[in-house]
Design a protein around this motif. Structure first.
Motif, PDB file in Angstrom:
ATOM      1  N   VAL A   1       0.835  -1.334   0.379  1.00  0.00           N
ATOM      2  CA  VAL A   1       0.303  -0.181   0.265  1.00  0.00           C
ATOM      3  C   VAL A   1       0.805   1.140   0.112  1.00  0.00           C
ATOM      4  CG1 VAL A   1      -2.146   1.376   0.961  1.00  0.00           C
ATOM      5  CG2 VAL A   1      -1.745  -1.150   0.543  1.00  0.00           C
ATOM      6  N   PHE A   2       1.744   1.966   0.571  1.00  0.00           N
ATOM      7  CA  PHE A   2       2.900   2.319   0.910  1.00  0.00           C
ATOM      8  C   PHE A   2       3.399   2.228  -0.164  1.00  0.00           C
ATOM      9  CE2 PHE A   2       2.291   1.858   5.165  1.00  0.00           C
ATOM     10  CZ  PHE A   2       1.124   3.373   6.110  1.00  0.00           C
ATOM     11  N   SER A   3       3.582   1.832  -0.795  1.00  0.00           N
ATOM     12  CA  SER A   3       4.590   1.701  -1.881  1.00  0.00           C
ATOM     13  C   SER A   3       3.923   2.431  -3.005  1.00  0.00           C
ATOM     14  CB  SER A   3       5.387   0.445  -2.670  1.00  0.00           C
ATOM     15  OG  SER A   3       6.660  -0.270  -2.016  1.00  0.00           O
ATOM     16  N   TYR A   4       2.953   1.759  -3.057  1.00  0.00           N
ATOM     17  CA  TYR A   4       1.078   1.729  -4.697  1.00  0.00           C
ATOM     18  C   TYR A   4       1.533   3.611  -4.288  1.00  0.00           C
ATOM     19  CZ  TYR A   4      -2.450   3.553  -7.060  1.00  0.00           C
ATOM     20  OH  TYR A   4      -2.981   3.703  -8.110  1.00  0.00           O
ATOM     21  N   LEU A   5       1.373   4.185  -3.042  1.00  0.00           N
ATOM     22  CA  LEU A   5       1.165   5.574  -3.084  1.00  0.00           C
ATOM     23  C   LEU A   5       1.973   6.407  -2.884  1.00  0.00           C
ATOM     24  CD1 LEU A   5      -2.046   5.702  -0.304  1.00  0.00           C
ATOM     25  CD2 LEU A   5      -2.325   5.348  -1.489  1.00  0.00           C
ATOM     26  N   ILE A   6       3.367   6.119  -2.162  1.00  0.00           N
ATOM     27  CA  ILE A   6       4.087   7.084  -2.532  1.00  0.00           C
ATOM     28  C   ILE A   6       4.837   7.078  -4.233  1.00  0.00           C
ATOM     29  CG2 ILE A   6       7.113   6.795  -2.414  1.00  0.00           C
ATOM     30  CD1 ILE A   6       6.881   5.654   0.171  1.00  0.00           C
ATOM     31  N   LYS A   7       4.317   6.464  -4.948  1.00  0.00           N
ATOM     32  CA  LYS A   7       4.523   6.540  -6.283  1.00  0.00           C
ATOM     33  C   LYS A   7       3.570   7.559  -7.246  1.00  0.00           C
ATOM     34  CE  LYS A   7       3.649   3.819 -10.749  1.00  0.00           C
ATOM     35  NZ  LYS A   7       2.552   4.289 -10.919  1.00  0.00           N
ATOM     36  N   LYS A   8       2.405   6.964  -6.752  1.00  0.00           N
ATOM     37  CA  LYS A   8       1.449   8.010  -7.203  1.00  0.00           C
ATOM     38  C   LYS A   8       1.435   9.176  -6.429  1.00  0.00           C
ATOM     39  CE  LYS A   8      -1.321   5.642  -9.209  1.00  0.00           C
ATOM     40  NZ  LYS A   8      -1.892   6.133 -10.883  1.00  0.00           N
ATOM     41  N   ARG A   9       1.906   9.521  -5.850  1.00  0.00           N
ATOM     42  CA  ARG A   9       2.309  10.930  -5.238  1.00  0.00           C
ATOM     43  C   ARG A   9       3.579  11.505  -5.931  1.00  0.00           C
ATOM     44  NH1 ARG A   9       5.540  12.316  -0.059  1.00  0.00           N
ATOM     45  NH2 ARG A   9       7.110  11.380  -1.176  1.00  0.00           N
ATOM     46  N   GLN A  10       4.675  10.889  -6.508  1.00  0.00           N
ATOM     47  CA  GLN A  10       5.651  10.866  -6.824  1.00  0.00           C
ATOM     48  C   GLN A  10       4.992  11.993  -8.288  1.00  0.00           C
ATOM     49  OE1 GLN A  10       8.360   7.708  -7.113  1.00  0.00           O
ATOM     50  NE2 GLN A  10       9.256   8.422  -5.339  1.00  0.00           N
ATOM     51  N   PHE A  11       4.422  10.924  -8.700  1.00  0.00           N
ATOM     52  CA  PHE A  11       3.743  11.389 -10.424  1.00  0.00           C
ATOM     53  C   PHE A  11       2.514  12.180 -10.534  1.00  0.00           C
ATOM     54  CE2 PHE A  11       5.626   7.437 -11.022  1.00  0.00           C
ATOM     55  CZ  PHE A  11       6.583   7.825 -12.064  1.00  0.00           C
ATOM     56  N   MET A  12       2.070  12.182  -9.186  1.00  0.00           N
ATOM     57  CA  MET A  12       1.031  13.367  -9.449  1.00  0.00           C
ATOM     58  C   MET A  12       1.360  15.126  -8.362  1.00  0.00           C
ATOM     59  SD  MET A  12      -2.250  11.345  -7.118  1.00  0.00           S
ATOM     60  CE  MET A  12      -3.109  10.760  -8.406  1.00  0.00           C
ATOM     61  N   ASN A  13       3.008  14.909  -7.961  1.00  0.00           N
ATOM     62  CA  ASN A  13       3.835  15.676  -7.466  1.00  0.00           C
ATOM     63  C   ASN A  13       2.664  17.041  -6.730  1.00  0.00           C
ATOM     64  OD1 ASN A  13       5.823  17.125  -7.622  1.00  0.00           O
ATOM     65  ND2 ASN A  13       5.878  18.431  -9.448  1.00  0.00           N
ATOM     66  N   SER A  14       1.747  15.949  -5.629  1.00  0.00           N
ATOM     67  CA  SER A  14       1.112  17.076  -5.109  1.00  0.00           C
ATOM     68  C   SER A  14       0.466  16.013  -3.354  1.00  0.00           C
ATOM     69  CB  SER A  14      -0.374  17.040  -5.813  1.00  0.00           C
ATOM     70  OG  SER A  14      -0.971  16.571  -5.259  1.00  0.00           O
ATOM     71  N   ASN A  15       1.116  17.270  -3.242  1.00  0.00           N
ATOM     72  CA  ASN A  15       0.657  16.266  -1.426  1.00  0.00           C
ATOM     73  C   ASN A  15      -0.885  16.732  -0.726  1.00  0.00           C
ATOM     74  OD1 ASN A  15       3.501  14.671  -1.063  1.00  0.00           O
ATOM     75  ND2 ASN A  15       4.537  17.150  -0.243  1.00  0.00           N
ATOM     76  N   ILE A  16      -1.292  16.734  -0.211  1.00  0.00           N
ATOM     77  CA  ILE A  16      -2.930  16.687   0.870  1.00  0.00           C
ATOM     78  C   ILE A  16      -2.598  16.989   2.106  1.00  0.00           C
ATOM     79  CG2 ILE A  16      -5.303  16.414   0.811  1.00  0.00           C
ATOM     80  CD1 ILE A  16      -4.774  14.181  -1.254  1.00  0.00           C
ATOM     81  N   TYR A  17      -1.327  16.220   2.448  1.00  0.00           N
ATOM     82  CA  TYR A  17      -1.608  16.336   4.046  1.00  0.00           C
ATOM     83  C   TYR A  17       0.450  16.692   4.470  1.00  0.00           C
ATOM     84  CZ  TYR A  17      -5.463  14.039   4.800  1.00  0.00           C
ATOM     85  OH  TYR A  17      -6.800  13.819   4.472  1.00  0.00           O
TER      86      TYR A  17
END
Length: 142
Positions: free
Chosen positions: A37-53
């Motif tokens: 789960v964490f690996s997938y979310l980190i990859k998603k965050r890298q490509f979206m280039n945004s942080n909600i929190y």
């Protein structure tokens, strides 16, 4: 198999190879379920280039981080095979070991500095969750 598909498989597996290794360098051990789960979310965050929190958030970090899976179930399922391939490569290259469903980073003398970030705080907090409880929250959010 199409050459482009093979190249995509290699790129995604190598991306997850680095992400999983980076997670475990900092946190030393983490269950396979949480690593997926964490690996997938980190990859998603890298490509979206945004942080909600950010690091200002202090409560329910795991739940907040998992909430970012919302609507991404199919994509998450498609990425699991790449994360598992990366984990397999890390184990066969003696960078990680597997013991009772827990991935353990094999020390290589490298010094890693644990930076304060929302994701690192969420991963650390997730260690207080059983795998069963963690997966219930994942399922609730996807």
């Amino acid at each position: 198999m199409n050459k482009n598909i093979i190249e995509l498989d290699i790129i995604l597996t190598s991306t997850y190879f680095k992400i999983v290794l980076d997670i475990l360098k900092v946190h030393k051990n983490l269950s396979i379920n949480k690593t997926l789960v964490f690996s997938y979310l980190i990859k998603k965050r890298q490509f979206m280039n945004s942080n909600i929190y950010n690091t200002q958030n202090k409560n329910d970090l795991v739940l907040k981080y998992i909430s970012q899976l919302s609507g991404l179930y199919n994509d998450y399922c498609k990425n699991i095979k790449y994360i598992i391939s990366a984990i397999h490569l890390l184990i066969t290259s003696n960078k990680l070991s597997l013991h009772l469903g827990e991935l353990i980073y094999i020390e290589t003398g490298e010094l890693t500095v644990k930076e304060k970030s929302f994701i690192n705080n969420a991963i650390q907090e997730s260690k207080n969750y059983s795998d069963r409880q963690f997966l219930k929250e994942v399922i609730r959010n996807v």
